[in-house]
Structure formats: C-alpha cells, structure tokens
Design a protein around this motif. Structure first.
Motif, PDB file in Angstrom:
ATOM      1  N   UNK A 174      34.099  16.544  -8.552  1.00 34.44           N
ATOM      2  CA  UNK A 174      35.002  17.703  -8.875  1.00 34.44           C
ATOM      3  C   UNK A 174      34.516  17.928 -10.546  1.00 34.44           C
ATOM      4  N   UNK A 175      33.984  16.824 -11.098  1.00 31.81           N
ATOM      5  CA  UNK A 175      33.535  17.501 -12.718  1.00 31.81           C
ATOM      6  C   UNK A 175      32.635  17.473 -12.588  1.00 31.81           C
ATOM      7  N   UNK A 176      31.409  17.459 -11.850  1.00 38.05           N
ATOM      8  CA  UNK A 176      29.751  16.904 -11.597  1.00 38.05           C
ATOM      9  C   UNK A 176      29.560  18.060 -12.839  1.00 38.05           C
ATOM     10  N   UNK A 177      28.809  18.398 -14.139  1.00 38.67           N
ATOM     11  CA  UNK A 177      28.616  19.175 -15.275  1.00 38.67           C
ATOM     12  C   UNK A 177      26.968  18.935 -14.917  1.00 38.67           C
ATOM     13  N   UNK A 178      26.091  20.121 -15.039  1.00 40.66           N
ATOM     14  CA  UNK A 178      24.852  20.159 -15.974  1.00 40.66           C
ATOM     15  C   UNK A 178      25.043  20.837 -16.742  1.00 40.66           C
ATOM     16  N   UNK A 179      24.127  20.658 -18.271  1.00 44.73           N
ATOM     17  CA  UNK A 179      24.702  21.626 -19.236  1.00 44.73           C
ATOM     18  C   UNK A 179      25.456  21.758 -19.427  1.00 44.73           C
ATOM     19  N   UNK A 235      17.139  22.131 -13.022  1.00 44.16           N
ATOM     20  CA  UNK A 235      16.530  23.565 -13.480  1.00 44.16           C
ATOM     21  C   UNK A 235      16.226  23.375 -15.252  1.00 44.16           C
ATOM     22  N   UNK A 236      17.612  23.457 -14.949  1.00 43.68           N
ATOM     23  CA  UNK A 236      18.533  23.170 -16.549  1.00 43.68           C
ATOM     24  C   UNK A 236      19.066  22.067 -17.323  1.00 43.68           C
ATOM     25  N   UNK A 237      18.845  20.690 -16.356  1.00 43.13           N
ATOM     26  CA  UNK A 237      18.992  19.998 -16.462  1.00 43.13           C
ATOM     27  C   UNK A 237      18.621  19.188 -18.113  1.00 43.13           C
ATOM     28  N   UNK A 238      19.142  18.501 -18.956  1.00 38.00           N
ATOM     29  CA  UNK A 238      18.647  17.903 -20.277  1.00 38.00           C
ATOM     30  C   UNK A 238      18.785  16.450 -19.832  1.00 38.00           C
ATOM     31  N   UNK A 239      18.314  15.394 -20.886  1.00 42.80           N
ATOM     32  CA  UNK A 239      18.163  14.414 -20.868  1.00 42.80           C
ATOM     33  C   UNK A 239      19.542  12.992 -21.150  1.00 42.80           C
ATOM     34  N   UNK A 240      20.647  14.198 -21.054  1.00 44.82           N
ATOM     35  CA  UNK A 240      21.677  13.770 -21.288  1.00 44.82           C
ATOM     36  C   UNK A 240      22.799  13.923 -19.911  1.00 44.82           C
ATOM     37  N   UNK A 241      22.498  14.601 -19.161  1.00 41.65           N
ATOM     38  CA  UNK A 241      22.379  15.639 -17.539  1.00 41.65           C
ATOM     39  C   UNK A 241      22.671  14.256 -16.491  1.00 41.65           C
ATOM     40  N   UNK A 242      21.321  12.989 -17.242  1.00 42.11           N
ATOM     41  CA  UNK A 242      20.998  11.617 -15.940  1.00 42.11           C
ATOM     42  C   UNK A 242      22.253  10.864 -14.688  1.00 42.11           C
ATOM     43  N   UNK A 243      23.146  11.053 -16.037  1.00 42.83           N
ATOM     44  CA  UNK A 243      25.076  10.121 -14.878  1.00 42.83           C
ATOM     45  C   UNK A 243      24.742  11.495 -14.126  1.00 42.83           C
ATOM     46  N   UNK A 244      25.206  12.436 -14.731  1.00 35.97           N
ATOM     47  CA  UNK A 244      25.486  13.327 -13.524  1.00 35.97           C
ATOM     48  C   UNK A 244      25.064  14.660 -12.431  1.00 35.97           C
ATOM     49  N   UNK A 245      23.012  14.083 -12.425  1.00 31.55           N
ATOM     50  CA  UNK A 245      22.471  14.061 -12.029  1.00 31.55           C
ATOM     51  C   UNK A 245      22.436  13.086 -10.706  1.00 31.55           C
ATOM     52  N   UNK A 246      22.531  12.163 -11.343  1.00 33.40           N
ATOM     53  CA  UNK A 246      22.860  10.852  -9.832  1.00 33.40           C
ATOM     54  C   UNK A 246      23.856  11.073  -9.422  1.00 33.40           C
ATOM     55  N   UNK A 247      24.812  11.536  -9.689  1.00 31.99           N
ATOM     56  CA  UNK A 247      26.159  12.045  -8.577  1.00 31.99           C
ATOM     57  C   UNK A 247      25.877  12.633  -7.493  1.00 31.99           C
TER      58      UNK A 247
END
Length: 486
Positions: free
Chosen positions: A77-82, A184-196
């Motif tokens: 529910x709280x998956x975020x990117x940037x 497309x707007x992801x940053x290296x800090x979004x790695x965990x969210x991108x996994x989810x």
C-alpha cells in the motif's frame, strides 16, 4: 563496473554497480534488462549457485526475502517511487489505454488485422480493465469485478477466433510499457520499492494470464465441441444419403461438389498391446494424433468419422490433388506411429454412400490379402473386387487352394509372397526363414495345386484363388515356420 560477492549456505550473490542506459534507450530492450533509469547507477544483485565466498552481510539479509517470491510478501500500500505512489504514472487510465492499444496495433501484426470497432471497443476496454486491476493490486486492493471483465473478454476472443498468442503478446507488451513508466523516474534510493513493485507486477501478470487463459480455453473447448458435433452430424448425413443443405447452412460447413472418399484402417499401436500400460489411453492418444494430422493436411476442410481402428474420411477434391493423397496417408501413418492402409474412391457428394461402401469393401480386400501399408485406388484392385462377388465362380476359385489345407505354412508363404509383390527376400525376412526355404515352399505349392507361382499364368490363378478363398472361409493365422514342415 565493480562486483562484490557474498554468500549464504551454497548460494553466492553478486552486488554490481551498473551504469544504466540513457533515457533515450529502447523501452522494450530496457525492460528485458530489468531497468532503464537514465544516467543513474543502480545496484543489482545476481545469483549463482557456486562456492562459498564470504560471510553473511546486511545486504544479503535484505535480499533474502525477495529471492523467495512465493514464500513471503511485503506491504504494497505504501510503495513509492521518487516520493510518490508507484502507481502514479498509471492513474490516467483512459489516455494510457489508448496509447497502449496504439502500440499493440503498431507492434503486433495480428492486431493490425482486427476490425476498427474491435480495437476501439473491446481491446481498449479490456486494456483499461487490466490497468485498473494492476493499480488495485499494487495498491493492495481487491478487484474481483475487474478480473471478471478479463474473463468476459477472453471468452469473447476465443469465440471470435483471436489467436491466444496475440492475446499473450499484447499482455506482455502492455506490462513492458507500464513497468517502464513506473521506473522511468526512479532513483537509486528506490531500489527496495522497485523490488516490491516488480514482485507485485509479476503477481498481476500471473493473475491476468491465468484468468485469460482459463476463460479462453474453456470457451474454446465449447466452440470445438459444437463444431465437432456439427461435423459428425453432417458427415453421418452425407454417408447415409440424407439431405444436407439445411445442416450445412446451420453449421456453417460447406459441402463440396466432389470428395475423395477414403476408407482407413489403423492397427493397434504397440502401447495398446503392452499389458503394463493403459490400452484405452494409448488408443485415444493415437486417434488424437490422426485427427490432428487430418486437420493439418486438409486445412480443416475434411469431414471424418474415425475410431481408434480407422473409419471414413471425406476430403474435398479441391483440398488435396489426387497425386497428393499417397503422401497424405503416409503423414497419417507417421503421426499414428503404425502402418496405415487406406483405399480411395472419388465421388460427387450425392453418391458418397455408394462410394464409401465400395471403398470399405476394397479396404477389406487389402486387409485380407495383407497388402503393403499405403493408399490403394479402386482401379488397383478392381479385378480382386470383382472376384469377391458371390457366385459359383468364387467357390470354384477358392477350391483351387484346398490341397494346401493340410499345409498351412505353405498357404501363409503364398499369402506373404503375394503381399510383398513377389519379393523373395522380403518374404523370407517377414517369415524369418532363408530365401532358399521360400523357393522350396513355392515349388511345393506348384506340385500340390498344379499352379506354379513362379509362372505368370499360375500366379494369376493363385492370386485369384487366394482372394476368393478369403471370402469363402474365416481367416486363419498360420504359423510362419516349423522345423518339420520344410
């Protein structure tokens, strides 16, 4: 690129600093690589089951949950990117659906051939439903109504004959586009969210694939069942000489002007004779292979009534030229994995009943004479056919072989010699004897019957007598060889 390796038990993981492709990279290629984050650097993990390399690390512990995709789940529910919800780029469902459908038409050939109303209507509608389903699942919401829309769409596609591979290509192309928009707007800090997000998108894809495939196959079976019933009914009517115009219109199956009427004999497959196997299953598998070969070879135009032992085919003469029937029967035999014998009589549709009866009578002769597997035309066995007609001539001809009644192995040798087209070596191989033994037996037949199988006139009479005899008495399986019968 730098590589740092860690391990847990016997599984080694590699962290890699990868300089990713620029924003202008091809999106489908980027999806295949797993990411396309502009000129940024993302740390990826690869897995190799090699040797132990180092002790446990925090990064490895972080990854442990994600490598067991079916064992654990994360809160979505709280998956975020940037800093924004991961599903933000997908929110404008209508505009995005139109973009995706345009992409399908450009990249998937079959989609270009669909009517415009289907593209603008059903295809666009179900694309929106898939997008809404993806958003709901990523946001952790249930959406049974959207799954029902996918089921309804797949059912309609099956009935309309849209190929399943077209549907699957469109689904995956849509997911590529959606995934590219999210990362497309992801940053290296979004790695965990991108996994989810990745894990959840795989769950979405699995849900839609399974839903669409099950609904498609279920409806396809119903359609095939209806068609099979219609074909069976129409074929039965043609073979019985009943009017077929009404049935043809109702079933949508065209009745040809002329047919190759084929009688088919399919012997048991070795698996059917194996006591350790289920003979009924082996027989049905053989039948399915034959039916598939008939459909492929005739382009779906043939009408058939087939069992595991053979049956009748009505092949429009426009589907297969007369010269191609022999190869067609050879293909059936290869698919059945048994030697197939067949006879053919060409006939107008109105005379199919008589042609089918004649074809099966000739096939009966082929079987009784143990002719070589393959296709036989009526002309090939017209003389033998006439010899089988009831009357005193048939009885007289059959009696010519009465002297061999006390020597069944001689009668078996004569039958085999004729069935191999007088090939002494092939006769010997099939009887498991020496060629000299075959010569000796043929000479004995000449002495006992007064008809020399090595002379044309004697052979003609012996062949005619053999045909007549098979209709005078039941067929007997004779021994091929016995030491004291030389």
């Amino acid at each position: 690129m730098t590589v740092r390796q860690t391990t847990s038990a016997n599984t080694a993981y590699s962290w890699r600093d990868v300089d990713l492709a620029p924003r202008s990279c091809d999106r489908s290629q980027a999806f295949a690589r797993g990411s396309c984050l502009g000129n940024r650097t993302l740390r990826l993990m690869s897995v190799s089951t090699t040797r132990e390399l180092a002790s446990d690390t925090p990064q490895l512990r972080l990854f442990e949950g994600s490598r067991q995709m079916t064992g654990t789940s994360t809160a979505h529910a709280n998956l975020t990117v940037s800093g924004r919800p991961a599903t933000s780029p997908l929110k404008d469902v209508r505009a995005l659906a139109r973009t995706m459908v345009g992409h399908f038409v450009d990249t998937i050939f079959t989609c270009r051939t669909l009517p415009g109303d289907a593209v603008r209507g059903d295809i666009t509608k179900v694309t929106r439903a898939c997008l809404e389903l993806a958003i709901s699942m990523i946001d952790g919401e249930d959406s049974p109504d959207k799954i029902a829309k996918v089921e309804d769409a797949a059912t309609n596609w099956a009935r309309e004959g849209i190929p399943i591979d077209t549907i699957q290509h469109a689904l995956h192309e849509g997911f590529k586009l959606g995934f590219d928009l999210i990362i497309d707007r992801a940053t290296p800090e979004d790695f965990d969210s991108l996994k989810g997000v990745s894990r959840k998108l795989l769950e979405v894809l699995d849900t839609i694939n399974v839903t669409a495939s099950l609904a498609y196959v279920k409806e396809l079976r119903a359609v095939v069942g209806e068609h099979h019933t219609a074909v069976h009914t129409l074929t039965s009517a043609l073979l019985a000489g009943h009017p077929t115009s009404v049935m043809a219109r109702e079933s949508g199956i065209e009745v040809a002007d002329t047919y190759h009427v084929v009688a088919l004999a399919v012997p048991a497959h070795p698996d059917e004779l194996n006591p350790a196997l289920d003979s009924a299953i082996a027989a049905r598998r053989k039948l399915r292979r034959v039916q598939a070969a008939v459909a492929d070879g005739c382009g779906g135009t043939a009408l058939s009534l087939l069992s595991v032992k053979g049956g009748t085919l009505l092949i429009p003469t426009s589907s297969i030229a007369d010269g191609g029937l022999g190869e067609f029967i050879a293909v059936l035999a290869r698919n059945a994995q048994v030697p197939v014998r067949a006879t053919v009589v060409d006939s107008p549709a109105t005379d199919v009943p008589a042609a089918a009866e004649r074809a099966h009578e000739v096939l009966d002769i082929v079987q009784r004479l143990q002719c070589q597997p393959g296709l036989y035309h009526f002309d090939d066995l017209a003389l033998e056919y006439q010899l089988t007609r009831p009357g005193p001539a048939r009885e007289t001809l059959g009696s010519l072989l009465d002297p061999l009644d006390q020597h069944p192995y001689l009668l078996a040798t004569l039958e085999r010699h004729i069935s191999t087209n007088l090939d002494r070596q092939q006769t010997a191989r099939s009887l498991h004897v020496h060629t000299n033994t075959v010569d000796y037996r043929l000479k004995r037949i000449a002495r006992l019957t007064g008809l020399d199988p090595l002379q044309p006139s004697g052979l003609w009479n012996l062949r005619a007598a053999l045909v007549a005899r098979t209709y005078r008495a039941p067929k007997t399986n004779y021994p091929s060889e016995n030491a004291d019968q030389q």
